[in-house]
Design a protein around this motif. Structure first.
Motif, PDB file in Angstrom:
ATOM      1  N   SER A 167       1.356  -8.300  -7.160  1.00 54.02           N
ATOM      2  CA  SER A 167       2.235  -8.677  -6.057  1.00 54.02           C
ATOM      3  C   SER A 167       1.543  -9.505  -4.978  1.00 54.02           C
ATOM      4  O   SER A 167       2.219 -10.169  -4.182  1.00 54.02           O
ATOM      5  N   ALA A 168       0.231  -9.475  -4.938  1.00 54.77           N
ATOM      6  CA  ALA A 168      -0.495 -10.242  -3.923  1.00 54.77           C
ATOM      7  C   ALA A 168      -0.391 -11.735  -4.221  1.00 54.77           C
ATOM      8  O   ALA A 168      -0.210 -12.160  -5.368  1.00 54.77           O
ATOM      9  N   LYS A 200       0.801  -1.213   0.000  1.00 49.82           N
ATOM     10  CA  LYS A 200       0.000   0.000   0.000  1.00 49.82           C
ATOM     11  C   LYS A 200       0.841   1.273   0.000  1.00 49.82           C
ATOM     12  O   LYS A 200       0.328   2.352  -0.282  1.00 49.82           O
ATOM     13  N   GLY A 201       2.124   1.147   0.385  1.00 50.74           N
ATOM     14  CA  GLY A 201       2.916   2.346   0.615  1.00 50.74           C
ATOM     15  C   GLY A 201       2.446   3.085   1.841  1.00 50.74           C
ATOM     16  O   GLY A 201       2.504   4.315   1.922  1.00 50.74           O
ATOM     17  N   ALA A 238      -7.685  -1.952  -0.539  1.00 57.69           N
ATOM     18  CA  ALA A 238      -6.744  -2.385  -1.576  1.00 57.69           C
ATOM     19  C   ALA A 238      -6.428  -1.227  -2.519  1.00 57.69           C
ATOM     20  O   ALA A 238      -6.843  -1.199  -3.679  1.00 57.69           O
ATOM     21  N   ASN A 239      -5.692  -0.268  -2.002  1.00 58.08           N
ATOM     22  CA  ASN A 239      -5.268   0.873  -2.803  1.00 58.08           C
ATOM     23  C   ASN A 239      -3.923   1.351  -2.283  1.00 58.08           C
ATOM     24  O   ASN A 239      -3.454   0.910  -1.236  1.00 58.08           O
ATOM     25  N   ARG A 240      -3.300   2.212  -3.028  1.00 56.44           N
ATOM     26  CA  ARG A 240      -2.117   2.862  -2.509  1.00 56.44           C
ATOM     27  C   ARG A 240      -2.543   3.868  -1.445  1.00 56.44           C
ATOM     28  O   ARG A 240      -3.647   4.406  -1.495  1.00 56.44           O
ATOM     29  N   GLU A 289     -10.125  -1.657 -10.458  1.00 58.90           N
ATOM     30  CA  GLU A 289      -9.684  -0.404  -9.852  1.00 58.90           C
ATOM     31  C   GLU A 289      -8.609  -0.609  -8.780  1.00 58.90           C
ATOM     32  O   GLU A 289      -8.053   0.366  -8.292  1.00 58.90           O
ATOM     33  N   VAL A 290      -8.340  -1.858  -8.423  1.00 62.15           N
ATOM     34  CA  VAL A 290      -7.207  -2.142  -7.542  1.00 62.15           C
ATOM     35  C   VAL A 290      -5.933  -1.945  -8.353  1.00 62.15           C
ATOM     36  O   VAL A 290      -5.818  -2.481  -9.465  1.00 62.15           O
ATOM     37  N   PRO A 291      -4.977  -1.149  -7.877  1.00 65.03           N
ATOM     38  CA  PRO A 291      -3.768  -0.898  -8.668  1.00 65.03           C
ATOM     39  C   PRO A 291      -3.130  -2.200  -9.151  1.00 65.03           C
ATOM     40  O   PRO A 291      -3.041  -3.181  -8.416  1.00 65.03           O
TER      41      PRO A 291
END
Length: 206
Positions: free
Chosen positions: A157-158, A47-48, A136-138, A149-151
């Protein structure tokens, strides 16, 4: 549509320390085992997100949540029984410091979620263990109400990606119940899927 097989795979992914993208009741989320530091750190990295920010612990059955938190006062539990499952994140007193990796800098506060699953995702109710959950976003990005719409970087990476179709897209309402047992006081900290008036009605009956 989430199948029983998908739900079993989700459980296995979480159990071995994986990170999954999954459909909650409001927006798409990221999930991992809440007591596995490596998994939590990886979820935050995807997520950063700053490691000192708290996340919610999500159960997929309210009775499992109550069994895991037996120290909840009766007044608070009565209110939660009226609100859960549903689109709220309840901030609760956490005197025993449960799920410390989810609590960030305040181990005495726990965020609790129990989603109200739709028919397309109700198989997830078979999940018997909690997950640490975040959108589930940055960090700071738009919430995802559809898997597309999930990056892409997060999906790639998941360890597991589950498609539950179109979701409501409104994040959970965050309600502070840390004083509710003591004096009945509560506060909405973030407007969201559950209107404040619904919480007010439930609190009046608790």
């Amino acid at each position: 549509m989430i199948t029983a097989s998908d739900a079993e795979t989700f459980g296995r992914c979480i159990a071995v320390g994986g990170v999954a993208v999954f459909p909650a009741d409001t927006v798409y989320g990221l999930a991992c085992e809440p007591d596995t530091r490596e998994a939590v750190e990886r979820l935050y990295a995807l997520k950063g997100r700053r490691p000192d920010k708290p996340a919610a612990v999500m159960f997929f059955d309210p009775e499992l949540a109550f069994a895991a938190l037996p120290e909840l006062g009766q007044r608070t539990r009565s209110l939660l029984e009226r609100l859960l499952p549903g689109g709220i994140t309840a901030l609760l007193p956490n005197p025993l410091r449960r799920y410390p990796l989810a609590c960030g800098p305040d181990p005495h506060t726990l965020g609790l979620r129990v989603p109200a699953l739709r028919p397309e995702t109700e198989a997830l109710a078979e999940m018997r263990w909690p997950v640490l959950q975040s959108s589930a976003n940055r960090a700071g990005g738009m919430d995802a109400h559809h898997l597309d719409e999930v990056p892409e970087e997060i999906r790639r990476s998941a360890d597991l990606v589950l498609d539950g179709g179109q979701l409501d897209g409104t994040p959970s309402t965050v309600v502070d119940l840390r004083r509710f047992e003591l004096d009945g006081m509560w506060a909405v900290l973030r407007q969201g899927a559950v209107p404040e008036r619904d919480i007010d009605l439930a609190a009046a009956d608790a």
